[in-house]
Design a protein around this motif. Structure first.
Motif, short mmCIF file in Angstrom:
data_model
loop_
_atom_site.label_atom_id
_atom_site.label_comp_id
_atom_site.label_asym_id
_atom_site.label_seq_id
_atom_site.Cartn_x
_atom_site.Cartn_y
_atom_site.Cartn_z
N PRO A 234 0.78 -1.24 0.00
CA PRO A 234 0.00 0.00 0.00
C PRO A 234 0.82 1.29 0.00
N GLY A 235 2.15 1.18 0.17
CA GLY A 235 2.94 2.41 0.23
C GLY A 235 4.33 2.25 -0.34
N ILE A 236 4.96 3.40 -0.50
CA ILE A 236 6.35 3.39 -0.98
C ILE A 236 7.07 4.54 -0.27
N GLN A 237 8.17 4.20 0.41
CA GLN A 237 8.99 5.23 1.05
C GLN A 237 9.98 5.70 0.00
N PHE A 238 9.84 6.94 -0.42
CA PHE A 238 10.78 7.51 -1.38
C PHE A 238 11.81 8.29 -0.58
N TYR A 239 13.06 7.83 -0.65
CA TYR A 239 14.13 8.38 0.19
C TYR A 239 15.29 8.78 -0.72
N THR A 240 15.74 10.02 -0.60
CA THR A 240 16.78 10.50 -1.51
C THR A 240 18.17 10.50 -0.85
N ALA A 241 18.38 9.50 0.02
CA ALA A 241 19.71 9.29 0.63
C ALA A 241 20.24 10.56 1.29
N ASN A 242 19.33 11.19 2.06
CA ASN A 242 19.66 12.47 2.70
C ASN A 242 20.73 12.34 3.79
N PHE A 243 20.86 11.12 4.34
CA PHE A 243 21.79 10.94 5.45
C PHE A 243 23.14 10.37 5.01
N LEU A 244 23.33 10.12 3.72
CA LEU A 244 24.68 9.72 3.27
C LEU A 244 25.58 10.95 3.38
N ASP A 245 26.84 10.72 3.78
CA ASP A 245 27.71 11.90 3.98
C ASP A 245 29.10 11.72 3.38
N GLY A 246 29.26 10.71 2.53
CA GLY A 246 30.54 10.54 1.86
C GLY A 246 31.58 9.80 2.69
N SER A 247 31.19 9.33 3.90
CA SER A 247 32.20 8.71 4.77
C SER A 247 32.40 7.21 4.50
N LEU A 248 31.47 6.57 3.78
CA LEU A 248 31.62 5.13 3.53
C LEU A 248 32.46 4.89 2.29
N LYS A 249 33.27 3.82 2.33
CA LYS A 249 34.08 3.45 1.16
C LYS A 249 33.32 2.39 0.38
N GLY A 250 32.81 2.79 -0.75
CA GLY A 250 31.94 1.89 -1.51
C GLY A 250 32.68 1.07 -2.55
N LYS A 251 31.90 0.46 -3.44
CA LYS A 251 32.45 -0.42 -4.48
C LYS A 251 33.39 0.35 -5.40
N ASP A 252 34.42 -0.32 -5.84
CA ASP A 252 35.37 0.26 -6.81
C ASP A 252 35.87 1.64 -6.36
N GLY A 253 36.06 1.81 -5.04
CA GLY A 253 36.61 3.08 -4.53
C GLY A 253 35.62 4.23 -4.50
N ALA A 254 34.35 3.95 -4.72
CA ALA A 254 33.35 5.03 -4.75
C ALA A 254 33.12 5.61 -3.37
N VAL A 255 32.78 6.91 -3.32
CA VAL A 255 32.28 7.51 -2.09
C VAL A 255 30.83 7.93 -2.37
N TYR A 256 30.04 7.95 -1.31
CA TYR A 256 28.62 8.17 -1.49
C TYR A 256 28.13 9.40 -0.73
N PRO A 257 28.18 10.57 -1.36
CA PRO A 257 27.69 11.77 -0.68
C PRO A 257 26.16 11.82 -0.60
N LYS A 258 25.69 12.79 0.18
CA LYS A 258 24.25 13.06 0.28
C LYS A 258 23.63 13.19 -1.13
N HIS A 259 22.47 12.59 -1.29
CA HIS A 259 21.72 12.65 -2.56
C HIS A 259 22.42 11.91 -3.70
N SER A 260 23.30 10.96 -3.37
CA SER A 260 23.96 10.23 -4.46
C SER A 260 23.19 8.97 -4.84
#
Ligand code: BGC
Length: 341
Positions: free
Chosen positions: A275-301
């Motif tokens: 009945p619902g869908i949470q649409f979330y634009t990754a507002n709490f990402l802050d670039g501090s995590l080390k992602g795949k292939d060396g990626a960083v993930y800032p807010k709204h990424s």
């Protein structure tokens, strides 16, 4: 035809093996692991036929063992927030662990995203099962859960089933973070979205729905016609979208959401029984995590489209019920379709 191959992804600290399953059609490649039922890679084609991985995540199991915001995982027993972690069922009060301000979120301290599931190959995919014991993370009843991922052509389907021994709230979703430009791209401002919902749920300052089911008409939550995220996000009071959209109940299982990334041509459409869908634009990402292939993930990424029951429904009798009773079967499906335009 979808090919399904099975391999080792890594090991847990207790030595248990985490397996990965690769589901491959001519249009989509999806890698899913037995830890948290996490989608660790999802490759789709752009308009030139080039595959790119469009979900955020980590290269190895270590990343998923450290604190992270549910990248790719199945979330439960109850996805989203429960006010003050409290609810009452059958006259009995329950207290859940508090892990998000004053509230409980996403199944508690060790939710379904942090457990090892048992895999079984099925036609075009893989089925994972897990038994959540009576009282686990504060929830009543032993809950048997099955999550099945299947891929046919351009469409990835996720089916969730559950059975309980005592009445319990259940709300299962997948928490993938998408960026149709490719994971690791800086933001989603060049994405266009539409959601058919005529209503959404306003929230208080702890992100719990106020109880009002508000019309989107005349607000920045009116996404019935496509909007550009780069211009729409700044119109909101808060940090970005992090809201439940109430899907039109007479129109379930039709496309409710469409996201278009013009530069690559990628289109994602979603349909669901929920009945619902949470649409979330990754507002709490802050670039501090080390992602795949060396990626960083800032807010709204990235953006999440968490198809689910409405947040805090267990405390809001006017919302569609999230209670599962003994003898009933929880059975929900979401379809993600990947195409180009
Ligand atoms: C919530 C966000 C939260 C994110 C990661 C989403 O479902 O709505 O507020 O930050 O999950 O926990």
């Amino acid at each position: 035809m979808t090919s399904v191959t099975r391999d080792v992804f890594g090991n847990l600290p207790d030595g248990k093996t985490v397996e990965k399953f690769l589901l491959e059609s001519n249009l989509v490649k999806a890698e899913i692991i037995t830890f948290g039922c996490i989608i660790t890679r999802l490759e789709t084609k752009d308009r030139h036929g080039n595959f790119t991985d469009i979900v955020l995540g980590f290269d190895s199991i270590e990343g998923y063992l450290n604190k992270h915001p549910y990248f790719g995982a199945v979330v439960g027993r109850v996805a989203n927030r429960i006010a003050n972690g409290k609810f009452t069922v059958d006259g009995q009060d329950y207290q859940l662990p508090i892990n998000n301000g004053p509230n409980s979120i996403h199944g508690g301290l060790k939710g379904f995203d942090k457990v090892l599931w048992k895999p079984k190959e099925v036609e075009n995919g893989v089925q994972f099962s897990y038994t959540s014991s009576d009282g686990e993370e504060g929830y009543p009843g032993e809950l048997e859960v099955w999550v099945t991922y299947t891929l046919v052509g351009s469409e990835l389907t996720i089916n969730y089933k559950a059975r309980t021994t005592k009445t319990t709230p259940v709300n299962l979703t997948n928490h993938s973070y998408f960026n149709l430009a490719g994971q690791g791209s800086e933001n989603i401002y060049d994405h266009e979205i539409s959601i058919t919902a005529e209503h959404y749920l306003p929230v208080d300052d702890t992100m719990i729905p106020t109880g009002e089911v508000a019309p989107v008409q005349g607000t920045s939550f009116d996404l019935r016609k496509p909007v550009d995220l780069g211009s729409q996000i700044p119109k909101l009071k808060g940090n970005g979208f992090d809201h439940n959209f109430c899907l039109n109940m007479n129109d379930l299982q039709h496309d409710c959401t469409r996201v278009y990334h013009k530069p690559s041509g990628r289109v994602l459409t979603v349909r669901t029984t929920q009945p619902g869908i949470q649409f979330y634009t990754a507002n709490f990402l802050d670039g501090s995590l080390k992602g795949k292939d060396g990626a960083v993930y800032p807010k709204h990424s990235a953006f999440c489209l968490e198809t689910q029951a409405w947040p805090d429904a267990v405390n809001k009798p006017q919302f569609p019920s999230v209670l599962l009773h003994p003898g009933q079967e929880y059975d929900q499906t979401t379809w993600f379709n990947f195409s180009v335009q």
